[in-house]
Design an enzyme around this catalytic site. Structure first.
Site, PDB file in Angstrom:
ATOM      1  N   CYS A   7       0.850  -1.202   0.000  1.00 27.11           N
ATOM      2  CA  CYS A   7       0.000   0.000   0.000  1.00 27.11           C
ATOM      3  C   CYS A   7       0.886   1.253   0.000  1.00 27.11           C
ATOM      4  O   CYS A   7       0.587   2.234  -0.690  1.00 27.11           O
ATOM      5  CB  CYS A   7      -0.954   0.004   1.188  1.00 27.11           C
ATOM      6  SG  CYS A   7      -2.383  -1.094   1.010  1.00 27.11           S
ATOM      7  N   ASP A  30      10.690  -5.971  -8.882  1.00 25.60           N
ATOM      8  CA  ASP A  30      11.003  -6.579  -7.594  1.00 25.60           C
ATOM      9  C   ASP A  30      12.405  -6.133  -7.152  1.00 25.60           C
ATOM     10  O   ASP A  30      13.336  -6.055  -7.950  1.00 25.60           O
ATOM     11  CB  ASP A  30      10.938  -8.107  -7.698  1.00 25.60           C
ATOM     12  CG  ASP A  30      10.855  -8.775  -6.332  1.00 25.60           C
ATOM     13  OD1 ASP A  30       9.788  -9.328  -6.013  1.00 25.60           O
ATOM     14  OD2 ASP A  30      11.855  -8.732  -5.588  1.00 25.60           O
ATOM     15  N   GLY A  93       4.878 -19.358   1.016  1.00 16.92           N
ATOM     16  CA  GLY A  93       6.050 -18.479   0.982  1.00 16.92           C
ATOM     17  C   GLY A  93       5.711 -17.006   0.844  1.00 16.92           C
ATOM     18  O   GLY A  93       6.564 -16.199   0.470  1.00 16.92           O
ATOM     19  N   THR A  95       5.473 -13.352   1.846  1.00 17.01           N
ATOM     20  CA  THR A  95       6.138 -12.525   2.859  1.00 17.01           C
ATOM     21  C   THR A  95       5.490 -11.147   3.007  1.00 17.01           C
ATOM     22  O   THR A  95       5.712 -10.473   4.012  1.00 17.01           O
ATOM     23  CB  THR A  95       7.641 -12.338   2.549  1.00 17.01           C
ATOM     24  OG1 THR A  95       7.767 -11.697   1.277  1.00 17.01           O
ATOM     25  CG2 THR A  95       8.377 -13.672   2.529  1.00 17.01           C
ATOM     26  N   HIS A  98      -0.174  -8.440   1.058  1.00 17.95           N
ATOM     27  CA  HIS A  98      -0.995  -7.677   0.104  1.00 17.95           C
ATOM     28  C   HIS A  98      -0.918  -8.506  -1.173  1.00 17.95           C
ATOM     29  O   HIS A  98       0.193  -8.736  -1.692  1.00 17.95           O
ATOM     30  CB  HIS A  98      -0.419  -6.270  -0.076  1.00 17.95           C
ATOM     31  CG  HIS A  98      -1.174  -5.383  -1.019  1.00 17.95           C
ATOM     32  ND1 HIS A  98      -1.631  -4.117  -0.653  1.00 17.95           N
ATOM     33  CD2 HIS A  98      -1.539  -5.549  -2.315  1.00 17.95           C
ATOM     34  CE1 HIS A  98      -2.243  -3.563  -1.687  1.00 17.95           C
ATOM     35  NE2 HIS A  98      -2.203  -4.420  -2.718  1.00 17.95           N
ATOM     36  N   HIS A 100      -0.352 -10.226  -4.476  1.00 19.48           N
ATOM     37  CA  HIS A 100       0.531  -9.830  -5.571  1.00 19.48           C
ATOM     38  C   HIS A 100       0.885 -11.035  -6.421  1.00 19.48           C
ATOM     39  O   HIS A 100       0.876 -12.167  -5.953  1.00 19.48           O
ATOM     40  CB  HIS A 100       1.805  -9.152  -5.054  1.00 19.48           C
ATOM     41  CG  HIS A 100       2.564  -9.972  -4.051  1.00 19.48           C
ATOM     42  ND1 HIS A 100       2.202 -10.045  -2.725  1.00 19.48           N
ATOM     43  CD2 HIS A 100       3.666 -10.751  -4.168  1.00 19.48           C
ATOM     44  CE1 HIS A 100       3.036 -10.824  -2.068  1.00 19.48           C
ATOM     45  NE2 HIS A 100       3.937 -11.278  -2.925  1.00 19.48           N
ATOM     46  N   HIS A 102       3.877 -12.397  -9.085  1.00 18.11           N
ATOM     47  CA  HIS A 102       5.217 -12.231  -9.620  1.00 18.11           C
ATOM     48  C   HIS A 102       5.165 -12.556 -11.110  1.00 18.11           C
ATOM     49  O   HIS A 102       4.716 -13.647 -11.492  1.00 18.11           O
ATOM     50  CB  HIS A 102       6.195 -13.206  -8.956  1.00 18.11           C
ATOM     51  CG  HIS A 102       6.334 -13.033  -7.472  1.00 18.11           C
ATOM     52  ND1 HIS A 102       7.382 -12.347  -6.892  1.00 18.11           N
ATOM     53  CD2 HIS A 102       5.562 -13.470  -6.441  1.00 18.11           C
ATOM     54  CE1 HIS A 102       7.246 -12.374  -5.567  1.00 18.11           C
ATOM     55  NE2 HIS A 102       6.152 -13.053  -5.268  1.00 18.11           N
TER      56      HIS A 102
END
Ligand code: AMP
Ligand code: ZN
Length: 114
Positions: A7, A30, A93, A95, A98, A100, A102
């Site tokens: 956020c 990233d 996994g 972390t 929020h 998302h 990849h």
């Protein structure tokens, strides 16, 4: 949401390298890339994880998946292909809490994932 890293990235409190943005979606590089192209794509609404996707907020997910081929074309990896990953929860996994996805490209990925 207060104290959510993504956020804060969306609202500019924390800097990021923007790849794409619209009303629903924000995409950025990233910070610890696992591939030559590694983009994190997030909904602009705080959704904690894939567990929280429902019929009220799934528009954000469809918008993300509509934009993936556009990013792939823009960055030139649509022909060679790419991998899209969502990590959900502890065993997945995840972390950052929020939702998302990849988007990774620029090398070949093994399967099954470890
Ligand atoms: P996950 O492990 O699926 O929750 O993914 C979180 C991702 O966010 C990881 O790939 C991190 O490298 C990435 N990340 C964490 N902090 C930042 C940041 N400030 N800017 C860009 N990416 C980040
Ligand atoms: Zn958030």
């Amino acid at each position: 949401m207060k104290d959510c890293l993504f956020c804060k990235i969306i609202n500019g409190e924390i800097p990021s390298t923007k790849v794409y943005e619209d009303e629903f979606v924000y995409a950025f590089n990233d910070i610890e890339p696992q591939a030559p192209h590694h983009i994190v794509i997030v909904p602009k609404k705080h959704i904690s994880s894939a567990n929280e996707i429902n019929s009220d907020n799934s528009i954000y997910v469809s918008k993300i998946f509509e934009i993936i081929p556009k990013i792939a074309q823009k960055l030139g990896f649509d022909k060679n292909g790419y991998r899209v990953v969502n990590n959900c929860g502890k065993d997945g996994g995840q972390t950052v809490s929020h939702l998302h996805f990849h988007l990774m490209a620029g090398r070949q990925f093994g399967w099954p994932a470890g």
